[in-house]
Design a protein around this motif. Structure first.
Motif, PDB file in Angstrom:
ATOM      1  N   SER A 120      35.769  19.353   4.529  1.00 42.10           N
ATOM      2  CA  SER A 120      34.847  20.323   5.103  1.00 42.10           C
ATOM      3  C   SER A 120      33.896  19.580   6.032  1.00 42.10           C
ATOM      4  N   GLN A 121      33.995  19.832   7.329  1.00 33.67           N
ATOM      5  CA  GLN A 121      33.204  19.101   8.312  1.00 33.67           C
ATOM      6  C   GLN A 121      32.003  19.937   8.753  1.00 33.67           C
ATOM      7  N   ASP A 122      30.807  19.399   8.524  1.00 33.70           N
ATOM      8  CA  ASP A 122      29.570  20.140   8.785  1.00 33.70           C
ATOM      9  C   ASP A 122      28.771  19.544   9.939  1.00 33.70           C
ATOM     10  N   ALA A 123      27.986  20.394  10.564  1.00 35.35           N
ATOM     11  CA  ALA A 123      27.049  19.975  11.605  1.00 35.35           C
ATOM     12  C   ALA A 123      25.641  20.344  11.154  1.00 35.35           C
ATOM     13  N   VAL A 124      24.658  19.615  11.672  1.00 38.77           N
ATOM     14  CA  VAL A 124      23.278  19.872  11.256  1.00 38.77           C
ATOM     15  C   VAL A 124      22.321  19.459  12.372  1.00 38.77           C
ATOM     16  N   LEU A 125      21.195  20.156  12.437  1.00 38.84           N
ATOM     17  CA  LEU A 125      20.123  19.833  13.380  1.00 38.84           C
ATOM     18  C   LEU A 125      19.205  18.811  12.737  1.00 38.84           C
ATOM     19  N   LEU A 126      18.987  17.694  13.401  1.00 39.68           N
ATOM     20  CA  LEU A 126      18.101  16.674  12.863  1.00 39.68           C
ATOM     21  C   LEU A 126      16.647  17.090  13.070  1.00 39.68           C
ATOM     22  N   SER A 127      15.814  16.707  12.130  1.00 40.41           N
ATOM     23  CA  SER A 127      14.423  17.175  12.129  1.00 40.41           C
ATOM     24  C   SER A 127      13.654  16.726  13.355  1.00 40.41           C
ATOM     25  N   SER A 128      14.046  15.609  13.931  1.00 43.76           N
ATOM     26  CA  SER A 128      13.382  15.131  15.149  1.00 43.76           C
ATOM     27  C   SER A 128      13.571  16.098  16.318  1.00 43.76           C
ATOM     28  N   ALA A 129      14.582  16.983  16.209  1.00 42.71           N
ATOM     29  CA  ALA A 129      14.890  17.930  17.288  1.00 42.71           C
ATOM     30  C   ALA A 129      14.676  19.377  16.857  1.00 42.71           C
ATOM     31  N   LYS A 130      13.838  19.585  15.837  1.00 43.88           N
ATOM     32  CA  LYS A 130      13.680  20.945  15.301  1.00 43.88           C
ATOM     33  C   LYS A 130      13.098  21.930  16.317  1.00 43.88           C
ATOM     34  N   ALA A 138      16.876  16.264   8.251  1.00 39.32           N
ATOM     35  CA  ALA A 138      17.622  17.330   8.913  1.00 39.32           C
ATOM     36  C   ALA A 138      17.143  18.667   8.378  1.00 39.32           C
ATOM     37  N   GLU A 139      17.363  19.709   9.170  1.00 40.65           N
ATOM     38  CA  GLU A 139      16.879  21.052   8.835  1.00 40.65           C
ATOM     39  C   GLU A 139      17.885  21.789   7.945  1.00 40.65           C
ATOM     40  N   ALA A 140      17.427  22.163   6.758  1.00 43.41           N
ATOM     41  CA  ALA A 140      18.314  22.760   5.751  1.00 43.41           C
ATOM     42  C   ALA A 140      19.013  24.018   6.240  1.00 43.41           C
ATOM     43  N   ASP A 141      18.297  24.872   6.950  1.00 42.70           N
ATOM     44  CA  ASP A 141      18.884  26.153   7.360  1.00 42.70           C
ATOM     45  C   ASP A 141      19.818  26.023   8.557  1.00 42.70           C
ATOM     46  N   SER A 142      19.988  24.801   9.058  1.00 41.89           N
ATOM     47  CA  SER A 142      20.858  24.618  10.229  1.00 41.89           C
ATOM     48  C   SER A 142      22.252  24.129   9.861  1.00 41.89           C
ATOM     49  N   GLN A 143      22.450  23.650   8.629  1.00 44.50           N
ATOM     50  CA  GLN A 143      23.743  23.071   8.252  1.00 44.50           C
ATOM     51  C   GLN A 143      24.817  24.148   8.103  1.00 44.50           C
ATOM     52  N   SER A 168      13.867  21.638  19.626  1.00 43.65           N
ATOM     53  CA  SER A 168      14.696  21.523  20.828  1.00 43.65           C
ATOM     54  C   SER A 168      15.599  22.747  21.001  1.00 43.65           C
ATOM     55  N   ALA A 169      15.329  23.507  22.038  1.00 43.05           N
ATOM     56  CA  ALA A 169      16.137  24.713  22.306  1.00 43.05           C
ATOM     57  C   ALA A 169      17.570  24.345  22.664  1.00 43.05           C
ATOM     58  N   SER A 170      17.755  23.236  23.390  1.00 37.70           N
ATOM     59  CA  SER A 170      19.097  22.851  23.816  1.00 37.70           C
ATOM     60  C   SER A 170      19.947  22.377  22.633  1.00 37.70           C
ATOM     61  N   ALA A 171      19.331  21.662  21.687  1.00 38.05           N
ATOM     62  CA  ALA A 171      20.061  21.204  20.499  1.00 38.05           C
ATOM     63  C   ALA A 171      20.471  22.400  19.647  1.00 38.05           C
ATOM     64  N   LYS A 172      19.572  23.356  19.504  1.00 35.34           N
ATOM     65  CA  LYS A 172      19.889  24.570  18.739  1.00 35.34           C
ATOM     66  C   LYS A 172      20.985  25.370  19.433  1.00 35.34           C
ATOM     67  N   ALA A 173      20.940  25.375  20.761  1.00 37.74           N
ATOM     68  CA  ALA A 173      21.961  26.105  21.530  1.00 37.74           C
ATOM     69  C   ALA A 173      23.339  25.502  21.315  1.00 37.74           C
ATOM     70  N   LEU A 174      23.408  24.177  21.212  1.00 40.97           N
ATOM     71  CA  LEU A 174      24.696  23.526  20.969  1.00 40.97           C
ATOM     72  C   LEU A 174      25.275  23.939  19.623  1.00 40.97           C
ATOM     73  N   LEU A 175      24.451  23.962  18.598  1.00 40.19           N
ATOM     74  CA  LEU A 175      24.939  24.352  17.275  1.00 40.19           C
ATOM     75  C   LEU A 175      25.428  25.800  17.269  1.00 40.19           C
ATOM     76  N   PHE A 188      19.083  10.569  17.791  1.00 39.74           N
ATOM     77  CA  PHE A 188      20.025  11.686  17.845  1.00 39.74           C
ATOM     78  C   PHE A 188      19.298  13.001  17.551  1.00 39.74           C
ATOM     79  N   GLU A 189      19.869  14.084  18.057  1.00 44.30           N
ATOM     80  CA  GLU A 189      19.295  15.416  17.831  1.00 44.30           C
ATOM     81  C   GLU A 189      20.205  16.281  16.963  1.00 44.30           C
ATOM     82  N   VAL A 190      21.512  16.086  17.137  1.00 40.86           N
ATOM     83  CA  VAL A 190      22.507  16.854  16.384  1.00 40.86           C
ATOM     84  C   VAL A 190      23.492  15.873  15.748  1.00 40.86           C
TER      85      VAL A 190
END
Length: 259
Positions: free
Chosen positions: A212-222, A92-97, A224-231, A72-74
């Motif tokens: 409180s429902q959170d989303a986060v970028l997984l480190s394997s996709a740090k 997962a990337e701390a600054d993405s949550q 990935s421009a497309s994964a970041k775009a989704l967030l 998974f990426e996100v």
């Protein structure tokens, strides 16, 4: 013949360019948010060209899959503590949550008039089966158990519980009549502020810990421009409008912006 070859070459270049820009984002999503995400996916593809490959399940089970190397990426969770655990474990990337929505709980029956608007059917106990999601792996199930505790009915209601693997299976138990009623996500039974079918009690927010429902970028996709775009898209007005339409609460900054 030369013109034909040039045309084929142009088509090949166009296709390779498109594939270079259009990606498929691998998304793990809590079951309660499956339908909203499917609607968001269409808008995201229209805006970015990227597709989503959606894998839904109970939050705890998705965590275990990520821990065991699922690609998974996100991660779009039903709580905030599970993404935080991934951050703490360096998965997962701390600054993405961030919080994308606040979940709401409903006691629902597929039968009209069965559930009253104050939830008194719970304390009367005139039913054989009540469905909840597994409280060990699903935040909505954990919240339901907390409500039983507040009402002082845990001991009497426990023998009647039917436990779904996730909130989708819980909904299925009720919709098929295998349980007369159950605690589900409001988003599963309400659209645009209207109940889709049956009867329901929307549980007051002060009766359970805010979902409180959170989303986060997984480190394997740090990278990935497309994964970041989704967030980023999840934070935007188009996605938040969809989220709100399914009965979720919005993060304060988004709600303020829309007023």
């Amino acid at each position: 013949m030369k013109l034909f070859k040039q045309t084929l070459l142009a088509v090949a270049i166009a296709c390779s360019t498109a594939s270079a820009w259009a990606d498929e984002v691998q998304v793990a999503v809590a079951s309660n948010f499956t339908k909203p995400l499917e609607a968001i996916a269409e808008k995201f593809k229209a805006a970015s060209g990227h597709d989503l490959k959606i894998s839904a399940g109970a939050t705890g089970k998705l965590y275990a899959q990520i821990e065991n190397g699922a690609p998974f990426e996100v991660f779009i969770s039903a709580d905030s503590k599970t993404p935080k655990k991934l951050v703490e474990a360096k998965m997962a990337e701390a600054d993405s949550q961030f919080t994308y929505a606040f979940g709401k709980l409903a006691l629902w029956s597929s039968t009209e008039g069965y559930v009253d608007d104050k939830g008194e059917v719970l304390t009367k106990g005139d039913f054989k089966h009540l469905a909840i999601a597994n409280p060990k792996t699903a935040p909505y199930g954990e919240a339901a158990m907390g409500i039983f505790g507040k009402l002082g009915i845990t001991d009497t209601i426990t023998p009647k519980l039917v436990t779904g693997e996730n909130i989708t299976q819980t909904y299925d138990f009720v919709s098929t009549g295998n349980a007369e009623l159950g605690f589900v996500a409001l988003s599963q039974v309400q659209k645009e502020g209207k109940l889709k079918s049956g009867s329901a009690w929307v549980v007051p927010q002060d009766m359970y810990t805010p979902l409180s429902q959170d989303a986060v970028l997984l480190s394997s996709a740090k990278d990935s421009a497309s994964a970041k775009a989704l967030l980023e898209f999840l934070k935007g007005e188009e996605a938040q409008t969809v989220i709100s339409s399914y009965g979720y609460g919005l993060p304060e900054k988004t709600a303020t912006k829309e007023k």
